[in-house]
Design a protein around this motif. Structure first.
Motif, PDB file in Angstrom:
ATOM      1  N   LEU A 768       0.827  -1.212   0.000  1.00  0.00           N
ATOM      2  CA  LEU A 768       0.000   0.000   0.000  1.00  0.00           C
ATOM      3  C   LEU A 768       0.856   1.254   0.000  1.00  0.00           C
ATOM      4  CD1 LEU A 768      -2.912  -0.931   2.440  1.00  0.00           C
ATOM      5  CD2 LEU A 768      -2.964  -0.837  -0.058  1.00  0.00           C
ATOM      6  N   TYR A 769       1.913   1.260   0.809  1.00  0.00           N
ATOM      7  CA  TYR A 769       2.801   2.425   0.834  1.00  0.00           C
ATOM      8  C   TYR A 769       3.582   2.571  -0.474  1.00  0.00           C
ATOM      9  CZ  TYR A 769       2.434   3.100   5.970  1.00  0.00           C
ATOM     10  OH  TYR A 769       2.009   3.374   7.246  1.00  0.00           O
ATOM     11  N   ALA A 770       4.240   1.498  -0.872  1.00  0.00           N
ATOM     12  CA  ALA A 770       5.252   1.581  -1.931  1.00  0.00           C
ATOM     13  C   ALA A 770       4.664   1.517  -3.337  1.00  0.00           C
ATOM     14  CB  ALA A 770       6.278   0.462  -1.754  1.00  0.00           C
ATOM     15  N   TYR A 771       3.472   0.907  -3.499  1.00  0.00           N
ATOM     16  CA  TYR A 771       2.940   0.720  -4.850  1.00  0.00           C
ATOM     17  C   TYR A 771       1.534   1.294  -5.004  1.00  0.00           C
ATOM     18  CZ  TYR A 771       7.103  -1.956  -5.409  1.00  0.00           C
ATOM     19  OH  TYR A 771       8.425  -2.304  -5.453  1.00  0.00           O
ATOM     20  N   ALA A 772       0.630   1.042  -4.069  1.00  0.00           N
ATOM     21  CA  ALA A 772      -0.688   1.676  -4.170  1.00  0.00           C
ATOM     22  C   ALA A 772      -0.539   3.194  -4.078  1.00  0.00           C
ATOM     23  CB  ALA A 772      -1.612   1.158  -3.070  1.00  0.00           C
ATOM     24  N   ALA A 773       0.155   3.667  -3.046  1.00  0.00           N
ATOM     25  CA  ALA A 773       0.495   5.088  -2.976  1.00  0.00           C
ATOM     26  C   ALA A 773       1.677   5.403  -3.883  1.00  0.00           C
ATOM     27  CB  ALA A 773       0.818   5.489  -1.531  1.00  0.00           C
ATOM     28  N   GLY A 774       2.542   4.434  -4.086  1.00  0.00           N
ATOM     29  CA  GLY A 774       3.658   4.587  -5.022  1.00  0.00           C
ATOM     30  C   GLY A 774       4.848   5.329  -4.463  1.00  0.00           C
ATOM     31  N   LEU A 775       4.976   5.407  -3.137  1.00  0.00           N
ATOM     32  CA  LEU A 775       6.068   6.166  -2.518  1.00  0.00           C
ATOM     33  C   LEU A 775       7.157   5.207  -2.053  1.00  0.00           C
ATOM     34  CD1 LEU A 775       7.233   8.821  -1.395  1.00  0.00           C
ATOM     35  CD2 LEU A 775       5.922   8.390   0.697  1.00  0.00           C
ATOM     36  N   ARG A 776       8.325   5.330  -2.649  1.00  0.00           N
ATOM     37  CA  ARG A 776       9.450   4.478  -2.267  1.00  0.00           C
ATOM     38  C   ARG A 776      10.754   5.204  -2.613  1.00  0.00           C
ATOM     39  NH1 ARG A 776       6.532   2.348  -6.569  1.00  0.00           N
ATOM     40  NH2 ARG A 776       7.692   1.944  -8.508  1.00  0.00           N
ATOM     41  N   PRO A 777      11.833   4.855  -1.934  1.00  0.00           N
ATOM     42  CA  PRO A 777      13.085   5.589  -2.163  1.00  0.00           C
ATOM     43  C   PRO A 777      13.695   5.265  -3.524  1.00  0.00           C
ATOM     44  CG  PRO A 777      13.444   3.781  -0.633  1.00  0.00           C
ATOM     45  CD  PRO A 777      11.974   3.847  -0.870  1.00  0.00           C
ATOM     46  N   LYS A 778      14.082   6.295  -4.237  1.00  0.00           N
ATOM     47  CA  LYS A 778      14.875   6.084  -5.460  1.00  0.00           C
ATOM     48  C   LYS A 778      16.334   5.963  -5.076  1.00  0.00           C
ATOM     49  CE  LYS A 778      15.961   8.043 -10.011  1.00  0.00           C
ATOM     50  NZ  LYS A 778      15.901   6.711 -10.645  1.00  0.00           N
ATOM     51  N   GLY A 781      17.526   6.797   1.824  1.00  0.00           N
ATOM     52  CA  GLY A 781      17.344   7.938   2.703  1.00  0.00           C
ATOM     53  C   GLY A 781      16.169   8.822   2.402  1.00  0.00           C
ATOM     54  N   PHE A 782      15.449   8.584   1.295  1.00  0.00           N
ATOM     55  CA  PHE A 782      14.224   9.299   0.949  1.00  0.00           C
ATOM     56  C   PHE A 782      14.434  10.776   0.600  1.00  0.00           C
ATOM     57  CE2 PHE A 782      12.085   5.562   2.420  1.00  0.00           C
ATOM     58  CZ  PHE A 782      10.858   5.574   1.782  1.00  0.00           C
ATOM     59  N   GLU A 783      15.667  11.201   0.326  1.00  0.00           N
ATOM     60  CA  GLU A 783      15.842  12.555  -0.189  1.00  0.00           C
ATOM     61  C   GLU A 783      15.493  12.610  -1.671  1.00  0.00           C
ATOM     62  OE1 GLU A 783      19.412  14.646   0.911  1.00  0.00           O
ATOM     63  OE2 GLU A 783      19.497  13.653   2.861  1.00  0.00           O
ATOM     64  N   HIS A 784      15.603  11.507  -2.363  1.00  0.00           N
ATOM     65  CA  HIS A 784      15.163  11.383  -3.748  1.00  0.00           C
ATOM     66  C   HIS A 784      14.290  10.149  -3.825  1.00  0.00           C
ATOM     67  CE1 HIS A 784      16.310  11.363  -8.325  1.00  0.00           C
ATOM     68  NE2 HIS A 784      15.089  11.809  -8.098  1.00  0.00           N
ATOM     69  N   VAL A 785      13.011  10.343  -4.181  1.00  0.00           N
ATOM     70  CA  VAL A 785      12.045   9.251  -4.116  1.00  0.00           C
ATOM     71  C   VAL A 785      11.377   9.043  -5.471  1.00  0.00           C
ATOM     72  CG1 VAL A 785      11.563   9.733  -1.683  1.00  0.00           C
ATOM     73  CG2 VAL A 785      10.077  10.693  -3.455  1.00  0.00           C
ATOM     74  N   ILE A 786      10.749   7.900  -5.585  1.00  0.00           N
ATOM     75  CA  ILE A 786       9.839   7.616  -6.681  1.00  0.00           C
ATOM     76  C   ILE A 786       8.414   7.807  -6.165  1.00  0.00           C
ATOM     77  CG2 ILE A 786       8.906   5.777  -8.151  1.00  0.00           C
ATOM     78  CD1 ILE A 786      11.749   4.605  -8.214  1.00  0.00           C
ATOM     79  N   VAL A 787       7.611   8.518  -6.929  1.00  0.00           N
ATOM     80  CA  VAL A 787       6.184   8.616  -6.642  1.00  0.00           C
ATOM     81  C   VAL A 787       5.456   8.129  -7.887  1.00  0.00           C
ATOM     82  CG1 VAL A 787       4.242  10.122  -6.090  1.00  0.00           C
ATOM     83  CG2 VAL A 787       6.460  10.512  -5.000  1.00  0.00           C
ATOM     84  N   ALA A 788       4.995   6.909  -7.831  1.00  0.00           N
ATOM     85  CA  ALA A 788       4.337   6.280  -8.984  1.00  0.00           C
ATOM     86  C   ALA A 788       3.127   5.495  -8.497  1.00  0.00           C
ATOM     87  CB  ALA A 788       5.309   5.373  -9.734  1.00  0.00           C
ATOM     88  N   PRO A 789       2.041   6.189  -8.162  1.00  0.00           N
ATOM     89  CA  PRO A 789       0.867   5.499  -7.609  1.00  0.00           C
ATOM     90  C   PRO A 789       0.252   4.525  -8.608  1.00  0.00           C
ATOM     91  CG  PRO A 789       0.717   7.886  -7.307  1.00  0.00           C
ATOM     92  CD  PRO A 789       1.836   7.641  -8.262  1.00  0.00           C
ATOM     93  N   CYS A 790      -0.377   3.492  -8.062  1.00  0.00           N
ATOM     94  CA  CYS A 790      -1.113   2.518  -8.870  1.00  0.00           C
ATOM     95  C   CYS A 790      -2.548   2.479  -8.353  1.00  0.00           C
ATOM     96  CB  CYS A 790      -0.481   1.132  -8.762  1.00  0.00           C
ATOM     97  SG  CYS A 790       1.176   1.024  -9.449  1.00  0.00           S
ATOM     98  N   PRO A 791      -3.389   3.390  -8.828  1.00  0.00           N
ATOM     99  CA  PRO A 791      -4.790   3.369  -8.372  1.00  0.00           C
ATOM    100  C   PRO A 791      -5.497   2.097  -8.818  1.00  0.00           C
ATOM    101  CG  PRO A 791      -4.246   5.476  -9.396  1.00  0.00           C
ATOM    102  CD  PRO A 791      -3.128   4.533  -9.710  1.00  0.00           C
ATOM    103  N   SER A 792      -6.572   1.810  -8.149  1.00  0.00           N
ATOM    104  CA  SER A 792      -7.392   0.657  -8.493  1.00  0.00           C
ATOM    105  C   SER A 792      -8.852   1.030  -8.333  1.00  0.00           C
ATOM    106  CB  SER A 792      -7.075  -0.525  -7.585  1.00  0.00           C
ATOM    107  OG  SER A 792      -8.024  -1.563  -7.752  1.00  0.00           O
ATOM    108  N   SER A 793      -9.649   0.562  -9.255  1.00  0.00           N
ATOM    109  CA  SER A 793     -11.080   0.817  -9.151  1.00  0.00           C
ATOM    110  C   SER A 793     -11.687   0.110  -7.952  1.00  0.00           C
ATOM    111  CB  SER A 793     -11.787   0.353 -10.429  1.00  0.00           C
ATOM    112  OG  SER A 793     -11.513  -1.018 -10.675  1.00  0.00           O
ATOM    113  N   ARG A 794     -10.929  -0.814  -7.345  1.00  0.00           N
ATOM    114  CA  ARG A 794     -11.438  -1.515  -6.162  1.00  0.00           C
ATOM    115  C   ARG A 794     -11.507  -0.599  -4.957  1.00  0.00           C
ATOM    116  NH1 ARG A 794     -11.242  -7.270  -6.634  1.00  0.00           N
ATOM    117  NH2 ARG A 794     -10.320  -7.944  -8.613  1.00  0.00           N
ATOM    118  N   MET A 795     -10.707   0.474  -4.952  1.00  0.00           N
ATOM    119  CA  MET A 795     -10.845   1.497  -3.913  1.00  0.00           C
ATOM    120  C   MET A 795     -10.640   2.854  -4.588  1.00  0.00           C
ATOM    121  SD  MET A 795      -7.435   0.831  -1.633  1.00  0.00           S
ATOM    122  CE  MET A 795      -5.760   1.084  -2.248  1.00  0.00           C
ATOM    123  N   ARG A 796     -11.578   3.709  -4.462  1.00  0.00           N
ATOM    124  CA  ARG A 796     -11.588   4.937  -5.256  1.00  0.00           C
ATOM    125  C   ARG A 796     -10.701   6.033  -4.681  1.00  0.00           C
ATOM    126  NH1 ARG A 796     -17.634   6.554  -6.811  1.00  0.00           N
ATOM    127  NH2 ARG A 796     -16.444   8.315  -7.647  1.00  0.00           N
TER     128      ARG A 796
END
Length: 934
Positions: A768-778, A781-796
Motif C-alpha cells: 500500500l505504501y510503496a505501490y498503491a500510494a507509489g512512494l518508495r526511495p529512489k 534515505g528518501f531525499e530522492h524518491v519515486i512517486v508512482a501510484p497505482c490506483p485501483s477501481s477496487r478502492m476509489r
C-alpha cells in the motif's frame, strides 16, 4: 521556516544511551525555499553554546544523519544546534541535547540482593538525608536490576518506563538506565528498588534454564551541587530489604499482588547481602549504557462491552487485541481476591485462552485496607489507587473477571497499551473500510509485538524475537514507525550472540545455547534488516556499526559450504531450514512447511545476502570486499541457474514462493519466461494464495514490480480463505499467525501454534505504501524518491502520509465520478520526487520541494469493470454481467463451472468448437467493457 524532529541516533533527547555512534538528524518545515544552501551543525558543553566542541557546515550535510565528532565524558550533557539557510535567504535554528551515562566509568556501587534462602519478591531500601537541598542542581540515578525492577524515590515511581531493564541476552550485557530525579529529592529520602523475576530469573523461552537465580540490583544516585561538589548514594551493605506485596510474578505466569500478604506474618527489614560470587562479579563487568528505547504505557483503551457468557462468566471486551495490562480502581473491600484471565477470542460465546498454552496464569489481586474513600458528587471514589501488574504483561482482547463483588462497573477498568516508544511515521487511509481495518490490524500487530524486541506474539508461552518475522516485516514496520533506534538494539543483541556462534545467527533471540536452530531466511535477518535501515535512513555510521553482523553471517554460510563441498558455493540443503513456513502447498494445508524445497530457498537467500553485503561494502568504501562479495553473489547465482533453471529459462521449482523470490531478487535466465510461468501457475491455483512466511509477504510487491498491480489488488481484496480479508471478515483486530487461525464458524484452528496477534503477514501493507500510494526511495534515505501510484477501481481513494527521515511526504489520489484522476503531492524541503502520473501516457517528471495538485482524464477508464483478461467467475458472479454475456453468447453458460470459471474472458475467442465465433466473442467482451463501476 522551522527545524523539527531533531533527533540524536533516532531519539529525542536521549539520556544515558550508548554513544558509540553519534548522529544528528532533522527535518525542515514551513520553508519558503526549496533546498538548503548552508547547513551548520554544532555541539557544545553548555546550553548557551559558549563552549563549542564540534562544528561542521556545508550545503550537503545530510538531514537523515550527520555525524557528530566529539570526545565525550561520562554523566555529561551535550547540546546540539542545527542551523539551516534556504535558497530564499531564510534561516531557522533548532536545538536538542543528549546526555551520556556512566560509559566505561568504574562503578562505586556493589550488586546487592537478598539472602539466598528468601523466596519472595523483595524491595530494597536506602534512607538518606540531604543537608544542602537548596543547592542541588542535578540528580541522576544510574541503575540496573534483575530480573526486572521499578525504582521509587520518596514513594513516587522513578521515570515512566515499565519492565526495565527489558528483554536481553544477559550473558552478554546488562543495560543500565539513567533517570533525572532532580525534582524528586527532598531533605529526608527513601530510595527503594522493587524486584521481580522477569526474563532473567523467571521462566522464559524454549529452555528450562534461566540466566540467574538471585534477585539483584545495582544503583548510584549522583547529587551535584551548585558549588560543583557532589555526593553519591550507592548500593552497598548499608541497604536493607524486606518482602513486597508481590507474591509471585513471571512473564508467562502472570502476577499475584497481595496487599495482605504480610498482615499476619513478620516482615522485618533485614540487611542486604553484597553479591560477590564469581558469577556476580562478571555481572558488574557486563554493565553497559542502554540501547533499549523506553517501554511505556503508550495508550489507554476503555472497556467496549461487558459480556455475561452462556457459561455464566463475566467477560470484558476491550474491542481491540493488544499488549499490556487491564488496570482497575481499587474499590474493593479488604481481603477481596480478584482474578483476571486473558484471551484473544471467545468460543461459543464463552471465555477462551487455550491457544496461550501454559501462559494462562493471569493477574490476581488481593485487596488491602483502603486508606481513603473520598466520594465525589457522582458517587465515584476520587483518590483510590489504580491497581496494575508490575512485572508481567498480557496479550488480549477479552478479560474474564472472577471474584469481583457486586455489579461490575466497566468505568472502573482501563486497558493500558504497552510498547516501545516509537514515533509513528506512516499514515494510510483508503475508501475501503475492510482495507482500513487490515491496515489497523497491521499497526496493532506492530504495537503489540514491538515491546523492546520484535517478538512473534505477546500472549502465549513464547514471545521470542524470531528473526524471520522481524526480517519480512521490517520494511512495513519502518514505513509505520521510526525504527532506527529500536532495530539498533535488536541487531546489537543479534551481533552479541553471533560473536559466540562463529558468525551464525540463531532463529530467535534470546537464544539458549544448543536450543535454537540456525537456518536461512531467519538468519538472513542479519543482512535484510540492516539493508532496510540503509534504504530508509542512509546513515553510513549505522552501517559501519552493523557491517560485522552482515559480513560474518555471509561468511558463516560460506564456511558451511566449504565444509560440505570444498568450496564456498553450493546448494544449502544439508542442514535444517524452516523454509516457506506455514505455506498451504505442503503435504496438507495444515502442514507447517510448504512445498518449496528448503535448499532452493536457502541458496536464494544466500545469494541475496551476499549481494547486500557487496552493495553496502561499496557504500562504505570497502572496495576489496565489494569485489569479493559481488563475485561470490554471481557464483551463487550461476549455481542456482544451473541447478534450478532449464536452458530455456523455466524454473523447475513450480511453487508460488519459488517464483516470488526469483523475481524479487533477480534470479532468472529470461525474466519474461519466468513471469509468464508464474502468472500461469497463479491461474492454475485459481489465484489463491498458496505461499507462507517466505512468499506471502512479498507477493503483492513482486506483482506490482512486474506490471501486475491489478493482480496484486485482486489478491489484496480476496475475502475467502486464504486471504488477508478472511481474518478481517471474522472480526480480527490484529494479524493472525495462520491464514486460518480461526475457521469460518469462528472456531479456533488448533492450539499448539496459533496466535491471533502475529505481525508477519501484515507485511502486505508495504504494498500500500510503496505501490498503491507509489512512494518508495529512489536513493537511500528518501531525499530522492519515486512517486508512482497505482490506483485501483477496487478502492476509489487513498491517502498516504509518510514522515521520512528527510521530511514529510504526502501522496493522495482519488478517482472521481467522471472518471478523472485527482492527485495531491507534497515533497519536503530539500527533496526531489520522480513522479509518474498513473495512466497519463507514461508522463514522468521531477518535482522539487513543494505542494502539487493534478487532475486529468486517464488513458484507461478506472470505472471500467470488465476486461478481456477478467476471469469468467467474476462475470458469472455479477447478475448484470452474466445477463449481458449470455445474451450475446448463450453457449457460454456451460462455462459456469469450477473447471472453467478461472479462465479469462478472452478464452471465448478460440471456442469455435463450442459454436462461438470470434466475432460474437469480441462483441460480447465489448459489451461487457461498457459496464461501469460507478
Amino acid at each position: 521556516m522551522e527545524i523539527t524532529r531533531l533527533k540524536i541516533n533516532g531519539m529525542m533527547c536521549p539520556l544515558g544511551y550508548s554513544c558509540d555512534v553519534l548522529n544528528v538528524s532533522w527535518n525542515v518545515e514551513h520553508a519558503k525555499g526549496k533546498r538548503a544552501v548552508m547547513v551548520k551543525v554544532e555541539a557544545a558543553g553548555d546550553e548557551g553554546f559558549e563552549n563549542i566542541l564540534f562544528k561542521r557546515e556545508g550545503q550537503d550535510l545530510s538531514c537523515s544523519g550527520t555525524r557528530l565528532e566529539l570526545e565525550i565524558t561520562p554523566r555529561t550533557r551535550y547540546f546540539v544546534r542545527v542551523t539551516v539557510t534556504d535558497d530564499q535567504g531564510d534561516s531557522a535554528q533548532g536545538t536538542t541535547w543528549f546526555e551520556t551515562g556512566k560509559m566505561d566509568e568504574t562503578w562505586k556501587a556493589d550488586w546487592i540482593g537478598t539472602k539466598q534462602e528468601d523466596f519472595f519478591h523483595p524491595v530494597l531500601k536506602k534512607s538518606f538525608q540531604t543537608q544542602r537541598l537548596a543547592g542541588i542542581v542535578k540528580a541522576r540515578l544510574y541503575i540496573c536490576g534483575v530480573g526486572v525492577y521499578e525504582a521509587y524515590l520518596n514513594g513516587k515511581k522513578v521515570g515512566d518506563e515499565v519492565l526495565a531493564p527489558f528483554l536481553n541476552d544477559y550473558r552478554f550485557a546488562l543495560q543500565t538506565q539513567t533517570y533525572d530525579v532532580t525534582d524528586m529529592i527532598g531533605g529526608k529520602n527513601d530510595l527503594e528498588i522493587l524486584l521481580g523475576n522477569g526474563w532473567y530469573k523467571g521462566r522464559f523461552g524454549q529452555s528450562d534454564e534461566t540466566y540467574g537465580d538471585r534477585f539483584a540490583a545495582i544503583a548510584e544516585l549522583h547529587l551535584i551541587y551548585e558549588d560543583g561538589t557532589s555526593d553519591v548514594i550507592q548500593t552497598d551493605e548499608s541497604w536493607v530489604y524486606r518482602g513486597s506485596n508481590i507474591e509471585d510474578s513471571g512473564i508467562y505466569d502472570g502476577e499475584i499482588l497481595n496487599r495482605i500478604l504480610w498482615k499476619n506474618r513478620e516482615n522485618p527489614w533485614k540487611s542486604v547481602e553484597k553479591l560477590s560470587e564469581p558469577q556476580q562479579i562478571e555481572m558488574k563487568e557486563l554493565l553497559t549504557d542502554r540501547f533499549s528505547i523506553p517501554v511505556l504505557i503508550k495508550e489507554t483503551l476503555p472497556v467496549k462491552d461487558v459480556i455475561l457468557t452462556p457459561a455464566g462468566e463475566t467477560v470484558l471486551d476491550m474491542g481491540q487485541n493488544f499488549t499490556g495490562w487491564l488496570v482497575f480502581r481499587d474499590v474493593l473491600p479488604e481481603g477481596t481476591r480478584v482474578h483476571l484471565e486473558f484471551g484473544e477470542v471467545l468460543q461459543n460465546g464463552n471465555f477462551y485462552n487455550g491457544n496461550y498454552r501454559t501462559a494462562t496464569g493471569g493477574f490476581t489481586y488481593v485487596a488491602g485496607k483502603r486508606e481513603s474513600q473520598i466520594e465525589s458528587g457522582e458517587g465515584k471514589t476520587e483518590d483510590v489507587e489504580l491497581v496494575r501488574p508490575h512485572f508481567t504483561f498480557f496479550g488480549f482482547r477479552y478479560v474474564k473477571v472472577s471474584g469481583w463483588p457486586g455489579k461490575l462497573d466497566p468505568e472502573d477498568f482501563t486497558g493500558y497499551v504497552i510498547y516501545s516508544d516509537l514515533e509513528r511515521t506512516g499514515f494510510l487511509e483508503t475508501s475501503d473500510a475492510k482495507i482500513n481495518q487490515l491496515y489497523s490490524n497491521c499497526l496493532w500487530g506492530q504495537k503489540s509485538n514491538f515491546l523492546d524486541m520484535p517478538t512473534d506474539c505477546p500472549q502465549r508461552d513464547e514471545r521470542l524475537g524470531w528473526t524471520a518475522d522481524a526480517q519480512v516485516f521490517s520494511p512495513t514496520a519502518t514505513y509505520n514507525m521510526d525504527t532506527r533506534a529500536f532495530y539498533r538494539k535488536y541487531l546489537w543483541d543479534m551481533r552479541n550472540v553471533q560473536t559466540v556462534m562463529d558468525g551464525a545467527v540463531p532463529a530467535h533471540l534470546p537464544a539458549a545455547e544448543g536450543m535454537c536452530p540456525v537456518c536461512s531466511v531467519w538468519g538472513d535477518a542479519a543482512t535484510f534488516i540492516p539493508y532496510t535501515i540503509w534504504k530508509f535512513y542512509a546513515v553510513p555510521d549505522e552501517m559501519e556499526f552493523l557491517y560485522p553482523l552482515m559480513k560474518e553471517w555471509v561468511d558463516y554460510i560460506a564456511g558451511q559450504m566449504q565444509k560440505q563441498y570444498g568450496k564456498n558455493v553450493g546448494i544449502w540443503d544439508f542442514t535444517f531450514h524452516f523454509g516457506d513456513w506455514l505455506a498451504l502447498d505442503g503435504p496438507t494445508e495444515q502442514s507447517v512447511k510448504g512445498g518449496t524445497p528448503d535448499g532452493y530457498l536457502a541458496t536464494v537467500y544466500y545469494y541475496q545476502s551476499a549481494s547486500i553485503v557487496a552493495e553496502i561494502s561499496g557504500k562504505l568504501g570497502k572496495e576489496k570486499e565489494q569485489r569479493e562479495y559481488s563475485r561470490l553473489a554471481e557464483e551463487i547465482k550461476d549455481c542456482l541457474l544451473y541447478e534450478y533453471f532449464t536452458p530455456a529459462g523455466h524454473l523447475s521449482v513450480n511453487t508460488q514462493a519459488a517464483y516470488i523470490v526469483a523475481l524479487k531478487f533477480g534470479i532468472y535466465r529470461d525474466k519474461e519466461v519466468l513471469l509468464k510461468d508464474f502468472l500461469d501457475l497463479l491461474k492454475r491455483h485459481q489465484y489463491r494464495i498458496k505461499c507462507g512466511f517466505v512468499g506471502a509477504p512479498l507477493l503483492c510487491q513482486v506483482l506490482s514490480e512486474n506490471g501486475q498491480s491489478d493482480l496484486a489488488y485482486h489478491f489484496l481484496f480476496q475475502e475467502g480463505f486464504p486471504s488477508w480479508l478472511y481474518a478481517v471478515n471474522l472480526g480480527a483486530t490484529t494479524i493472525w499467525e495462520r491464514w486460518n487461525s480461526l475457521l469460518p464458524d469462528g472456531t479456533i484452528n488448533g492450539t499448539e501454534m496459533n496466535s491471533l496477534n502475529h505481525y508477519s503477514y501484515g507485511s502486505v501493507i508495504e504494498f500500500l505504501y510503496a505501490y498503491a500510494a507509489g512512494l518508495r526511495p529512489k536513493e537511500a534515505g528518501f531525499e530522492h524518491v519515486i512517486v508512482a501510484p497505482c490506483p485501483s477501481s477496487r478502492m476509489r481513494e487513498l491517502k498516504c502520509t509518510y514522515l521520512s527521515p528527510a521530511g514529510r511526504y504526502v501522496v493522495n489520489w482519488k478517482l472521481t465520478g467522471e472518471g478523472k484522476v485527482k492527485m495531491h503531492l507534497e515533497v519536503p524541503f530539500g527533496c526531489r520526487a520522480l513522479v509518474t502520473l498513473p495512466e497519463s501516457g507514461n508522463e514522468t517528471f521531477e518535482a522539487e520541494a513543494g505542494s502539487y495538485d493534478y487532475e486529468y482524464m486517464p488513458v484507461h477508464d478506472y470505472r471500467q469493470k470488465y476486461f478481456e483478461n477478467t476471469p469468467l467467475c467474476e462475470v458469472f458472479a455479477d447478475p448484470e454481467a452474466k445477463a449481458v454475456l449470455l445474451k450475446c453468447i448463450p453457449q457460454a453458460a456451460v462455462l459456469d463451472n469450477p473447471v472453467d470459471a478461472e479462465e479469462e474472458l478472452k478464452v471465448l475467442y478460440d471456442r469455435a468448437f463450442m459454436g462461438i465465433t470470434a466475432e460474437d466473442a469480441k462483441k460480447a467482451v465489448g459489451e461487457l467493457e461498457k459496464i461501469k463501476l460507478w
